[in-house]
Write an enzyme that holds these catalytic residues in place. Structure first.
Site, PDB file in Angstrom:
ATOM      1  N   GLU A  58      32.570  60.907  55.603  1.00 23.93           N
ATOM      2  CA  GLU A  58      32.426  59.618  54.924  1.00 23.93           C
ATOM      3  C   GLU A  58      33.742  58.856  55.063  1.00 23.93           C
ATOM      4  O   GLU A  58      34.590  58.858  54.172  1.00 23.93           O
ATOM      5  CB  GLU A  58      32.026  59.848  53.469  1.00 23.93           C
ATOM      6  CG  GLU A  58      30.686  60.584  53.400  1.00 23.93           C
ATOM      7  CD  GLU A  58      30.263  60.983  51.996  1.00 23.93           C
ATOM      8  OE1 GLU A  58      29.221  61.639  51.875  1.00 23.93           O
ATOM      9  OE2 GLU A  58      30.977  60.647  51.030  1.00 23.93           O
ATOM     10  N   HIS A 150      32.685  57.309  48.142  1.00 26.79           N
ATOM     11  CA  HIS A 150      31.812  57.998  49.110  1.00 26.79           C
ATOM     12  C   HIS A 150      30.973  56.991  49.873  1.00 26.79           C
ATOM     13  O   HIS A 150      30.877  55.824  49.486  1.00 26.79           O
ATOM     14  CB  HIS A 150      30.839  58.939  48.380  1.00 26.79           C
ATOM     15  CG  HIS A 150      31.493  60.122  47.765  1.00 26.79           C
ATOM     16  ND1 HIS A 150      31.261  61.410  48.194  1.00 26.79           N
ATOM     17  CD2 HIS A 150      32.377  60.218  46.743  1.00 26.79           C
ATOM     18  CE1 HIS A 150      31.974  62.250  47.463  1.00 26.79           C
ATOM     19  NE2 HIS A 150      32.656  61.558  46.576  1.00 26.79           N
ATOM     20  N   GLU A 213      29.138  55.131  45.774  1.00 28.16           N
ATOM     21  CA  GLU A 213      28.449  55.306  47.060  1.00 28.16           C
ATOM     22  C   GLU A 213      28.373  53.923  47.695  1.00 28.16           C
ATOM     23  O   GLU A 213      27.683  53.049  47.196  1.00 28.16           O
ATOM     24  CB  GLU A 213      27.047  55.887  46.841  1.00 28.16           C
ATOM     25  CG  GLU A 213      27.028  57.259  46.189  1.00 28.16           C
ATOM     26  CD  GLU A 213      27.365  58.387  47.166  1.00 28.16           C
ATOM     27  OE1 GLU A 213      27.504  58.119  48.384  1.00 28.16           O
ATOM     28  OE2 GLU A 213      27.499  59.539  46.708  1.00 28.16           O
TER      29      GLU A 213
HETATM   30 ZN   LIG Z   1      29.865  61.937  49.636  1.00 25.64          ZN
END
Ligand SMILES: [Zn+2]
Length: 330
Positions: A58, A150, A213
Protein backbone atom coordinates in the site's frame (compact mmCIF):
# COMPACT_ATOMS: atom_id res chain seq x y z
CA UNK A 1 17.76 14.35 5.45
CA UNK A 2 16.06 15.71 2.38
CA UNK A 3 14.57 14.68 -0.95
CA UNK A 4 12.88 11.56 0.25
CA UNK A 5 16.03 10.33 2.05
CA UNK A 6 13.90 8.85 4.82
CA UNK A 7 11.87 6.81 2.37
CA UNK A 8 14.87 5.95 0.19
CA UNK A 9 16.96 4.76 3.10
CA UNK A 10 14.11 2.84 4.63
CA UNK A 11 13.54 1.06 1.31
CA UNK A 12 17.27 0.43 0.89
CA UNK A 13 17.54 -0.86 4.46
CA UNK A 14 20.50 1.45 5.10
CA UNK A 15 21.31 3.69 8.06
CA UNK A 16 21.38 7.44 7.49
CA UNK A 17 24.80 9.10 7.88
CA UNK A 18 23.26 11.50 10.41
CA UNK A 19 20.62 10.30 12.82
CA UNK A 20 19.56 13.64 14.24
CA UNK A 21 19.63 17.24 13.22
CA UNK A 22 17.95 20.61 13.29
CA UNK A 23 15.73 21.96 10.59
CA UNK A 24 13.45 24.96 10.15
CA UNK A 25 11.91 25.31 13.63
CA UNK A 26 12.28 21.73 14.84
CA UNK A 27 14.75 18.99 15.69
CA UNK A 28 14.49 15.56 14.13
CA UNK A 29 15.72 12.19 15.33
CA UNK A 30 15.92 9.04 13.27
CA UNK A 31 14.87 6.48 15.92
CA UNK A 32 14.82 3.25 13.97
CA UNK A 33 14.36 1.83 10.49
CA UNK A 34 11.32 3.70 9.18
CA UNK A 35 10.73 5.61 12.42
CA UNK A 36 11.43 9.33 12.77
CA UNK A 37 10.52 11.83 15.48
CA UNK A 38 10.21 15.58 14.94
CA UNK A 39 9.92 18.06 17.81
CA UNK A 40 9.14 21.75 17.26
CA UNK A 41 11.28 24.34 19.07
CA UNK A 42 8.15 26.28 20.09
CA UNK A 43 5.27 24.94 22.13
CA UNK A 44 3.62 21.94 20.45
CA UNK A 45 -0.16 21.96 19.95
CA UNK A 46 -0.56 18.17 19.79
CA UNK A 47 1.35 14.90 19.68
CA UNK A 48 0.69 13.12 16.38
CA UNK A 49 1.69 9.71 15.03
CA UNK A 50 1.33 9.27 11.27
CA UNK A 51 1.95 5.75 10.00
CA UNK A 52 1.82 4.13 6.57
CA UNK A 53 3.11 0.94 4.97
CA UNK A 54 1.91 -1.40 7.72
CA UNK A 55 0.85 -3.32 4.61
CA UNK A 56 3.83 -3.33 2.27
CA UNK A 57 1.91 -3.14 -1.02
CA UNK A 58 0.00 0.00 0.00
CA UNK A 59 2.47 2.53 -1.31
CA UNK A 60 0.46 5.70 -2.03
CA UNK A 61 0.20 6.75 1.64
CA UNK A 62 3.93 6.05 2.07
CA UNK A 63 4.68 8.48 -0.75
CA UNK A 64 2.24 10.96 0.77
CA UNK A 65 4.04 10.87 4.14
CA UNK A 66 7.44 11.06 2.44
CA UNK A 67 6.31 14.24 0.61
CA UNK A 68 4.96 15.76 3.82
CA UNK A 69 8.23 15.04 5.58
CA UNK A 70 10.22 16.60 2.74
CA UNK A 71 8.14 19.76 2.93
CA UNK A 72 8.89 19.99 6.65
CA UNK A 73 12.61 19.27 6.30
CA UNK A 74 13.01 21.75 3.46
CA UNK A 75 11.30 24.49 5.48
CA UNK A 76 8.35 24.79 3.08
CA UNK A 77 5.99 23.72 5.85
CA UNK A 78 5.90 24.74 9.51
CA UNK A 79 5.64 22.11 12.25
CA UNK A 80 3.30 22.87 15.17
CA UNK A 81 3.07 19.40 16.76
CA UNK A 82 5.33 16.70 18.12
CA UNK A 83 5.35 14.23 15.24
CA UNK A 84 6.26 10.57 14.90
CA UNK A 85 6.42 9.31 11.32
CA UNK A 86 6.32 5.52 10.95
CA UNK A 87 6.80 3.37 7.86
CA UNK A 88 5.29 0.20 9.23
CA UNK A 89 6.70 -2.83 7.46
CA UNK A 90 9.90 -1.93 5.54
CA UNK A 91 10.69 -5.57 4.61
CA UNK A 92 7.26 -5.96 2.99
CA UNK A 93 7.57 -2.51 1.34
CA UNK A 94 10.85 -3.62 -0.24
CA UNK A 95 9.17 -6.79 -1.52
CA UNK A 96 6.03 -4.96 -2.67
CA UNK A 97 3.91 -7.39 -0.69
CA UNK A 98 1.16 -6.91 1.87
CA UNK A 99 3.23 -8.96 4.32
CA UNK A 100 5.95 -11.60 4.20
CA UNK A 101 4.75 -14.14 6.78
CA UNK A 102 1.65 -12.78 8.54
CA UNK A 103 -0.50 -9.68 8.44
CA UNK A 104 1.15 -7.27 10.91
CA UNK A 105 -2.06 -5.31 11.41
CA UNK A 106 -3.52 -8.25 13.37
CA UNK A 107 -0.69 -8.38 15.91
CA UNK A 108 -1.06 -5.27 18.08
CA UNK A 109 -2.42 -4.83 21.57
CA UNK A 110 -3.72 -7.27 24.16
CA UNK A 111 -4.12 -10.24 21.83
CA UNK A 112 -0.72 -9.39 20.45
CA UNK A 113 1.56 -11.88 18.77
CA UNK A 114 0.69 -14.93 20.86
CA UNK A 115 -1.23 -16.63 18.03
CA UNK A 116 1.48 -16.09 15.44
CA UNK A 117 4.65 -17.97 14.52
CA UNK A 118 7.61 -15.69 15.36
CA UNK A 119 8.67 -13.75 12.25
CA UNK A 120 10.04 -10.41 11.11
CA UNK A 121 6.48 -9.14 11.40
CA UNK A 122 5.90 -10.23 15.01
CA UNK A 123 9.25 -8.60 15.92
CA UNK A 124 8.42 -5.41 14.01
CA UNK A 125 4.98 -5.06 15.62
CA UNK A 126 6.66 -5.13 19.05
CA UNK A 127 9.25 -2.56 17.95
CA UNK A 128 6.53 -0.23 16.67
CA UNK A 129 4.46 -0.66 19.84
CA UNK A 130 7.50 0.33 21.91
CA UNK A 131 8.18 3.43 19.79
CA UNK A 132 4.56 4.50 20.04
CA UNK A 133 4.53 4.04 23.82
CA UNK A 134 7.86 5.89 24.07
CA UNK A 135 6.56 8.79 21.99
CA UNK A 136 3.51 9.19 24.24
CA UNK A 137 5.37 8.49 27.49
CA UNK A 138 5.91 12.24 27.83
CA UNK A 139 2.89 13.40 29.81
CA UNK A 140 2.62 16.86 28.26
CA UNK A 141 -1.19 17.03 28.31
CA UNK A 142 -1.28 17.48 24.53
CA UNK A 143 -4.09 16.01 22.41
CA UNK A 144 -2.90 12.62 21.13
CA UNK A 145 -3.46 11.50 17.56
CA UNK A 146 -2.69 8.41 15.56
CA UNK A 147 -3.67 8.17 11.91
CA UNK A 148 -2.68 4.94 10.16
CA UNK A 149 -2.82 5.30 6.37
CA UNK A 150 -3.78 2.43 4.08
CA UNK A 151 -5.17 1.71 0.64
CA UNK A 152 -7.67 -1.10 0.06
CA UNK A 153 -7.04 -4.22 -2.02
CA UNK A 154 -10.44 -4.18 -3.71
CA UNK A 155 -12.66 -1.55 -5.26
CA UNK A 156 -15.04 0.30 -2.98
CA UNK A 157 -18.38 2.06 -3.39
CA UNK A 158 -17.00 4.58 -0.88
CA UNK A 159 -13.49 5.13 -2.32
CA UNK A 160 -12.06 6.78 0.82
CA UNK A 161 -13.12 5.81 4.30
CA UNK A 162 -11.95 5.57 7.90
CA UNK A 163 -12.25 2.91 10.58
CA UNK A 164 -12.46 3.90 14.22
CA UNK A 165 -11.42 1.35 16.86
CA UNK A 166 -13.87 0.24 19.53
CA UNK A 167 -13.68 2.51 22.57
CA UNK A 168 -15.69 2.00 25.73
CA UNK A 169 -14.83 5.62 26.64
CA UNK A 170 -16.38 7.17 23.52
CA UNK A 171 -14.79 9.43 20.93
CA UNK A 172 -13.40 12.95 20.91
CA UNK A 173 -15.28 15.28 18.52
CA UNK A 174 -12.05 16.65 17.04
CA UNK A 175 -11.28 13.34 15.31
CA UNK A 176 -14.68 13.42 13.58
CA UNK A 177 -14.10 17.04 12.50
CA UNK A 178 -10.75 16.06 11.04
CA UNK A 179 -12.22 13.06 9.15
CA UNK A 180 -14.90 15.34 7.70
CA UNK A 181 -12.32 17.93 6.67
CA UNK A 182 -10.23 15.22 4.99
CA UNK A 183 -13.17 14.67 2.59
CA UNK A 184 -13.50 11.00 3.50
CA UNK A 185 -16.67 9.39 2.17
CA UNK A 186 -17.51 7.11 5.08
CA UNK A 187 -16.66 6.25 8.68
CA UNK A 188 -16.93 2.74 10.14
CA UNK A 189 -16.91 2.26 13.90
CA UNK A 190 -15.78 -1.08 15.35
CA UNK A 191 -17.87 -2.65 18.09
CA UNK A 192 -15.31 -5.11 19.44
CA UNK A 193 -11.70 -5.14 20.52
CA UNK A 194 -9.27 -5.61 17.63
CA UNK A 195 -5.55 -6.15 17.12
CA UNK A 196 -4.79 -3.32 14.68
CA UNK A 197 -2.18 -0.61 15.18
CA UNK A 198 -4.94 1.97 15.81
CA UNK A 199 -6.77 -0.24 18.33
CA UNK A 200 -3.47 -0.40 20.18
CA UNK A 201 -2.87 3.35 20.23
CA UNK A 202 -6.46 4.10 21.20
CA UNK A 203 -6.40 1.55 24.00
CA UNK A 204 -2.89 1.94 25.38
CA UNK A 205 -2.31 5.71 25.23
CA UNK A 206 -5.87 7.01 24.73
CA UNK A 207 -5.05 8.51 21.34
CA UNK A 208 -7.65 9.73 18.85
CA UNK A 209 -6.98 6.94 16.41
CA UNK A 210 -8.27 6.03 12.97
CA UNK A 211 -7.27 3.73 10.14
CA UNK A 212 -7.68 5.53 6.83
CA UNK A 213 -8.38 3.61 3.61
CA UNK A 214 -7.52 6.00 0.83
CA UNK A 215 -8.29 4.23 -2.44
CA UNK A 216 -6.81 1.30 -4.31
CA UNK A 217 -3.30 -0.10 -3.80
CA UNK A 218 -0.84 0.37 -6.70
CA UNK A 219 2.97 -0.09 -6.97
CA UNK A 220 5.42 2.74 -6.13
CA UNK A 221 5.46 5.46 -8.78
CA UNK A 222 2.10 4.35 -10.28
CA UNK A 223 0.03 6.23 -7.72
CA UNK A 224 -1.98 9.24 -8.74
CA UNK A 225 -1.41 11.36 -5.63
CA UNK A 226 -4.00 13.94 -6.79
CA UNK A 227 -6.78 11.71 -5.46
CA UNK A 228 -5.17 12.04 -2.03
CA UNK A 229 -4.97 15.84 -2.09
CA UNK A 230 -7.83 16.44 0.38
CA UNK A 231 -6.33 14.03 2.92
CA UNK A 232 -2.90 15.51 2.33
CA UNK A 233 -4.25 19.04 3.00
CA UNK A 234 -6.02 17.90 6.17
CA UNK A 235 -2.82 16.19 7.40
CA UNK A 236 -0.83 19.33 6.65
CA UNK A 237 -3.36 21.40 8.63
CA UNK A 238 -3.15 19.01 11.58
CA UNK A 239 0.64 19.05 11.84
CA UNK A 240 0.95 22.73 10.92
CA UNK A 241 -1.60 23.90 13.50
CA UNK A 242 -3.65 25.49 10.70
CA UNK A 243 -7.44 25.72 10.32
CA UNK A 244 -8.94 22.56 8.81
CA UNK A 245 -9.97 22.72 5.16
CA UNK A 246 -13.72 23.19 4.55
CA UNK A 247 -15.42 19.97 3.48
CA UNK A 248 -16.47 19.87 -0.14
CA UNK A 249 -19.06 17.22 -1.04
CA UNK A 250 -21.83 15.16 0.61
CA UNK A 251 -21.82 14.47 4.37
CA UNK A 252 -19.68 11.67 5.81
CA UNK A 253 -21.68 8.39 5.78
CA UNK A 254 -21.61 6.63 9.16
CA UNK A 255 -21.60 2.87 9.72
CA UNK A 256 -20.90 0.53 12.58
CA UNK A 257 -19.92 -3.13 12.51
CA UNK A 258 -22.91 -5.46 12.97
CA UNK A 259 -21.15 -8.81 12.65
CA UNK A 260 -17.75 -10.25 11.85
CA UNK A 261 -17.29 -13.20 9.53
CA UNK A 262 -14.41 -15.32 10.84
CA UNK A 263 -12.70 -18.18 9.02
CA UNK A 264 -12.58 -20.87 11.70
CA UNK A 265 -12.47 -23.99 9.58
CA UNK A 266 -10.51 -25.28 6.56
CA UNK A 267 -13.74 -25.76 4.58
CA UNK A 268 -14.69 -22.08 4.95
CA UNK A 269 -16.36 -20.75 1.79
CA UNK A 270 -17.49 -17.24 1.00
CA UNK A 271 -20.86 -17.38 -0.77
CA UNK A 272 -20.64 -14.00 -2.47
CA UNK A 273 -18.58 -13.20 -5.61
CA UNK A 274 -14.85 -12.80 -4.96
CA UNK A 275 -14.82 -9.36 -6.57
CA UNK A 276 -17.67 -7.90 -4.48
CA UNK A 277 -16.96 -4.22 -3.86
CA UNK A 278 -16.62 -2.85 -0.35
CA UNK A 279 -19.92 -1.34 0.91
CA UNK A 280 -22.07 -3.54 -1.36
CA UNK A 281 -25.54 -3.84 0.19
CA UNK A 282 -27.22 -7.14 1.14
CA UNK A 283 -30.74 -7.92 2.41
CA UNK A 284 -31.78 -9.84 5.51
CA UNK A 285 -31.38 -13.60 5.15
CA UNK A 286 -28.93 -13.59 2.24
CA UNK A 287 -26.21 -16.23 2.78
CA UNK A 288 -22.69 -14.80 3.12
CA UNK A 289 -20.36 -17.64 4.11
CA UNK A 290 -20.43 -21.24 5.22
CA UNK A 291 -18.06 -23.50 7.15
CA UNK A 292 -18.27 -26.69 9.16
CA UNK A 293 -21.13 -26.31 11.65
CA UNK A 294 -21.91 -22.69 10.85
CA UNK A 295 -23.49 -20.43 8.27
CA UNK A 296 -23.30 -16.64 8.12
CA UNK A 297 -26.33 -14.72 6.87
CA UNK A 298 -27.36 -11.08 6.79
CA UNK A 299 -29.01 -10.52 10.18
CA UNK A 300 -30.35 -6.97 9.94
CA UNK A 301 -32.81 -5.62 7.32
CA UNK A 302 -29.85 -4.25 5.34
CA UNK A 303 -26.15 -4.81 5.84
CA UNK A 304 -23.12 -3.64 3.89
CA UNK A 305 -20.01 -5.76 3.39
CA UNK A 306 -16.43 -4.67 4.07
CA UNK A 307 -13.12 -6.46 3.33
CA UNK A 308 -14.50 -9.83 2.16
CA UNK A 309 -11.49 -12.15 1.89
CA UNK A 310 -11.88 -15.97 2.09
CA UNK A 311 -8.14 -16.68 2.02
CA UNK A 312 -7.18 -15.38 5.48
CA UNK A 313 -5.47 -17.63 8.03
CA UNK A 314 -7.69 -19.69 10.36
CA UNK A 315 -9.14 -17.66 13.20
CA UNK A 316 -8.88 -14.37 11.32
CA UNK A 317 -11.47 -12.02 9.89
CA UNK A 318 -12.84 -12.97 6.46
CA UNK A 319 -15.17 -9.98 6.30
CA UNK A 320 -17.16 -7.43 8.26
CA UNK A 321 -20.87 -6.66 7.96
CA UNK A 322 -22.02 -3.10 8.64
CA UNK A 323 -25.21 -1.28 9.43
CA UNK A 324 -25.85 2.45 9.01
CA UNK A 325 -25.34 4.51 12.14
CA UNK A 326 -26.20 8.07 11.12
CA UNK A 327 -27.54 9.15 14.49
CA UNK A 328 -24.59 7.97 16.52
CA UNK A 329 -23.07 10.65 18.71
CA UNK A 330 -19.36 11.53 18.73
ZN1 LIG B 1 -3.84 -1.97 4.61
Amino acid sequence: MSNRDFLRQTLAGTLPARRHGESAGFVWRWLDEGVMELSPSGRAQAAVVLSAGVHGNETAPVELLADLLDELLSGRRRLAVRLLVVLGNPAALRAGRRYLVNDMNRMFGQKGIADFTPSGETARSLVLSQHLLGFFAVDDGLPRWHLDLHTAIRGSLHPRFALRPFRARGYAPSLLSWLEAAALDALVTHRAQGATFTHFSSESVDAMSATLELGKALPFGANDLVQFSAVSRALAALIGGLPLPVRDGPPLKRYRVSQQITRNSEDFALLIPADTLNFTEFQRGEPLAREHGREYRVEQAREWILFPNPSVALGLRAGLMLVEAPEEAG
